[in-house]
Design an enzyme around this catalytic site. Structure first.
Site, PDB file in Angstrom:
ATOM      1  N   GLY A  10       0.872  -1.183   0.000  1.00 29.25           N
ATOM      2  CA  GLY A  10       0.000   0.000   0.000  1.00 29.25           C
ATOM      3  C   GLY A  10       0.898   1.219   0.000  1.00 29.25           C
ATOM      4  O   GLY A  10       1.507   1.560   1.011  1.00 29.25           O
ATOM      5  N   GLY A  12       0.004   4.297  -0.642  1.00 26.78           N
ATOM      6  CA  GLY A  12      -0.821   5.509  -0.568  1.00 26.78           C
ATOM      7  C   GLY A  12      -0.224   6.502   0.416  1.00 26.78           C
ATOM      8  O   GLY A  12       0.994   6.546   0.619  1.00 26.78           O
ATOM      9  N   ARG A  89     -14.362   3.511  11.609  1.00 28.85           N
ATOM     10  CA  ARG A  89     -13.358   2.564  11.097  1.00 28.85           C
ATOM     11  C   ARG A  89     -14.010   1.219  10.788  1.00 28.85           C
ATOM     12  O   ARG A  89     -13.617   0.522   9.864  1.00 28.85           O
ATOM     13  CB  ARG A  89     -12.234   2.395  12.121  1.00 28.85           C
ATOM     14  N   ASN A  96     -11.976  -3.818   3.376  1.00 28.56           N
ATOM     15  CA  ASN A  96     -10.555  -3.973   3.688  1.00 28.56           C
ATOM     16  C   ASN A  96     -10.163  -5.409   4.014  1.00 28.56           C
ATOM     17  O   ASN A  96      -9.008  -5.802   3.809  1.00 28.56           O
ATOM     18  CB  ASN A  96     -10.156  -3.015   4.817  1.00 28.56           C
ATOM     19  N   ASN A 121      -7.351  -0.271   8.692  1.00 24.24           N
ATOM     20  CA  ASN A 121      -8.492  -0.289   9.615  1.00 24.24           C
ATOM     21  C   ASN A 121      -9.636  -1.155   9.116  1.00 24.24           C
ATOM     22  O   ASN A 121      -9.756  -1.349   7.905  1.00 24.24           O
ATOM     23  CB  ASN A 121      -8.998   1.153   9.793  1.00 24.24           C
ATOM     24  N   HIS A 176      -8.750   0.132  18.689  1.00 26.33           N
ATOM     25  CA  HIS A 176      -8.491   1.398  18.002  1.00 26.33           C
ATOM     26  C   HIS A 176      -9.811   1.909  17.435  1.00 26.33           C
ATOM     27  O   HIS A 176     -10.144   1.680  16.282  1.00 26.33           O
ATOM     28  CB  HIS A 176      -7.471   1.154  16.891  1.00 26.33           C
TER      29      HIS A 176
HETATM   30  N1  APR Z   1      -2.995  -4.340  -3.139  1.00 26.34           N
HETATM   31  C1  APR Z   1      -2.092  -3.342  -2.966  1.00 26.34           C
HETATM   32  N2  APR Z   1      -2.437  -2.083  -2.693  1.00 26.34           N
HETATM   33  C2  APR Z   1      -3.741  -1.811  -2.580  1.00 26.34           C
HETATM   34  C3  APR Z   1      -4.749  -2.796  -2.757  1.00 26.34           C
HETATM   35  C4  APR Z   1      -4.313  -4.115  -3.051  1.00 26.34           C
HETATM   36  N3  APR Z   1      -5.182  -5.106  -3.217  1.00 26.34           N
HETATM   37  N4  APR Z   1      -5.934  -2.208  -2.585  1.00 26.34           N
HETATM   38  C5  APR Z   1      -5.712  -0.908  -2.314  1.00 26.34           C
HETATM   39  N5  APR Z   1      -4.388  -0.674  -2.321  1.00 26.34           N
HETATM   40  C6  APR Z   1      -3.685   0.597  -2.128  1.00 26.34           C
HETATM   41  C7  APR Z   1      -4.357   1.753  -2.839  1.00 26.34           C
HETATM   42  O1  APR Z   1      -4.079   1.739  -4.231  1.00 26.34           O
HETATM   43  C8  APR Z   1      -3.750   2.946  -2.126  1.00 26.34           C
HETATM   44  O2  APR Z   1      -2.590   3.428  -2.791  1.00 26.34           O
HETATM   45  O3  APR Z   1      -3.702   0.987  -0.766  1.00 26.34           O
HETATM   46  C9  APR Z   1      -3.369   2.388  -0.759  1.00 26.34           C
HETATM   47  C10 APR Z   1      -4.088   3.057   0.406  1.00 26.34           C
HETATM   48  O4  APR Z   1      -3.658   4.376   0.451  1.00 26.34           O
HETATM   49  P1  APR Z   1      -4.618   5.607   0.753  1.00 26.34           P
HETATM   50  O5  APR Z   1      -5.887   5.457  -0.030  1.00 26.34           O
HETATM   51  O6  APR Z   1      -3.820   6.842   0.588  1.00 26.34           O
HETATM   52  O7  APR Z   1      -5.014   5.362   2.295  1.00 26.34           O
HETATM   53  P2  APR Z   1      -4.136   5.670   3.593  1.00 26.34           P
HETATM   54  O8  APR Z   1      -4.499   7.003   4.117  1.00 26.34           O
HETATM   55  O9  APR Z   1      -2.716   5.351   3.364  1.00 26.34           O
HETATM   56  O10 APR Z   1      -4.782   4.600   4.606  1.00 26.34           O
HETATM   57  C11 APR Z   1      -4.562   3.223   4.419  1.00 26.34           C
HETATM   58  O11 APR Z   1      -4.545   2.781   6.771  1.00 26.34           O
HETATM   59  O12 APR Z   1      -4.962   4.180   8.558  1.00 26.34           O
HETATM   60  C12 APR Z   1      -5.484   3.199   7.733  1.00 26.34           C
HETATM   61  O13 APR Z   1      -7.857   3.657   7.699  1.00 26.34           O
HETATM   62  C13 APR Z   1      -6.667   3.708   6.946  1.00 26.34           C
HETATM   63  O14 APR Z   1      -7.375   1.567   6.154  1.00 26.34           O
HETATM   64  C14 APR Z   1      -6.687   2.756   5.794  1.00 26.34           C
HETATM   65  C15 APR Z   1      -5.201   2.452   5.551  1.00 26.34           C
END
Ligand code: APR
Length: 312
Positions: A10, A12, A89, A96, A121, A176
């Site tokens: 991930g 992100g 959450r 998720n 989460n 959490h």
């Molecule tokens: N495989 C790999 N990456 C994935 C997949 C997957 N199957 N599905 C989603 N992603 C990636 C998305 O493409 C994105 O880049 O996960 C990333 C999540 O990043 P953001 O949307 O920016 O979310 P972020 O703020 O980083 O939060 C991620 O952490 O704190 C927790 O509640 C929050 O569950 C959330 C997680």
């Protein structure tokens, strides 16, 4: 000696900011993985190009291919959806769970000896799921939540009293979510318990703001959830593990007997070192604190029960 390797699934907001902190700490080579094509490669290359400026000799790579994560010492899971304003959450559970199960299985195949740290989460539930699907011993799967919740409380106390954040020690246990349990009797400023420094109404306001700390950021950002403090907390856990610090921090760990709770991932004080969760510390809690912890555990348990479809 080869540098340790940390893979972040991930790339992100939280994943890439974790990479940023870790690269600056020169702790490990980093692999950023995401399902989106090009994005992790772009972020990885951009961060790599920052290393000559900050003087850090770590390698950073972005990828869509799990083969690149092979033999990681630590795998961090941040893949998944963040909250939108008005969501809890828990509302993220089903979306998720599918993602976390998928990425955990792909990552464990490449790195069967890794320690997994989960951030997605609902945190305690996703950490439980990761433990179950990877089949790892529970001391090698841990979730990040308590360092973040405690840091929020520390920041609020430091602002209220005008003292250094370094003097403020807070301990937030439990799930959490809004049922988390900030321990005001154990939290202290340079050794003096918080409930002896702050009047009850101010203390209650800080406890309430801590409980809703994540939601406060979500409603300000509108397009995502907090990422600076969560990723800093992840970096601290990685450091504790790689440096074998035996650092005591609150984290989501597998609890089976401690605090009278059974078969649950839950926020408790743990000692973190090279083996992962080395032990769970049991505080001497009074009846009121135990009751709050039990209420929070019931909430997490009810959500863990919803994992049934993902555990076969
Ligand atoms: N495989 C790999 N990456 C994935 C997949 C997957 N199957 N599905 C989603 N992603 C990636 C998305 O493409 C994105 O880049 O996960 C990333 C999540 O990043 P953001 O949307 O920016 O979310 P972020 O703020 O980083 O939060 C991620 O952490 O704190 C927790 O509640 C929050 O569950 C959330 C997680």
């Amino acid at each position: 000696m080869a540098r340790p390797k940390v893979s972040i699934i991930g790339a992100g907001m939280t994943g890439s900011t974790t990479a940023h902190w870790l690269a600056a700490m020169e702790l490990a080579d980093i692999v950023l993985v995401d399902i989106v094509e090009g994005m992790p490669q772009g972020k990885g290359l951009d961060l790599l190009e920052a290393m000559p400026i900050i003087g850090s000799d770590v390698h950073i790579q972005g990828t869509n291919d799990y083969a690149d994560t092979k033999d990681s010492d630590i795998v961090i899971i941040t893949a998944g959806l963040p909250r939108k304003p008005g969501m809890s959450r828990d509302d993220l559970l089903h979306a998720n769970a599918k993602i976390v199960k998928d990425v955990a299985l792909k990552a464990i195949e490449q790195s069967p000896n890794a320690i997994f740290i989960v951030l997605t989460n609902p945190l305690d539930v996703m950490t439980y799921l990761t433990w179950k699907v990877t089949g790892l011993p529970h001391h090698r799967v841990v979730g990040q939540a308590g360092i973040l919740d405690s840091a929020r409380m520390r920041a609020f106390v430091a602002m209220e009293l005008g003292v250094s954040v370094e003097n403020v020690h807070c301990y937030v246990l439990g799930g959490h979510g809004d049922s988390m349990v900030p321990l005001t009797r154990h939290s202290n400023v340079a050794g003096v318990p918080l409930n002896q420094i702050l009047p009850p109404d101010r203390l209650e306001a800080i406890v309430e703001r801590t409980r809703k700390g994540g939601g406060e950021i979500v409603s300000l950002l509108k397009t995502g959830s907090a990422f600076y403090a969560p990723s800093a907390a992840l970096a601290q856990m990685v450091e504790a593990i790689l440096k074998d610090k035996h650092l005591i921090v609150p984290a989501s760990a597998y609890v089976n007997g401690e605090y009278g709770l059974h078969d649950i991932y839950f926020g408790v004080p743990v000692q973190l070192g090279r083996q992962g969760v080395e032990k769970i510390i049991e505080y001497d809690l009074n009846e009121e604190e135990m009751a709050a912890l039990r209420r929070s555990a019931e909430h997490v348990k009810a959500n863990i029960a919803k994992l049934e479809p993902y555990l076969s």
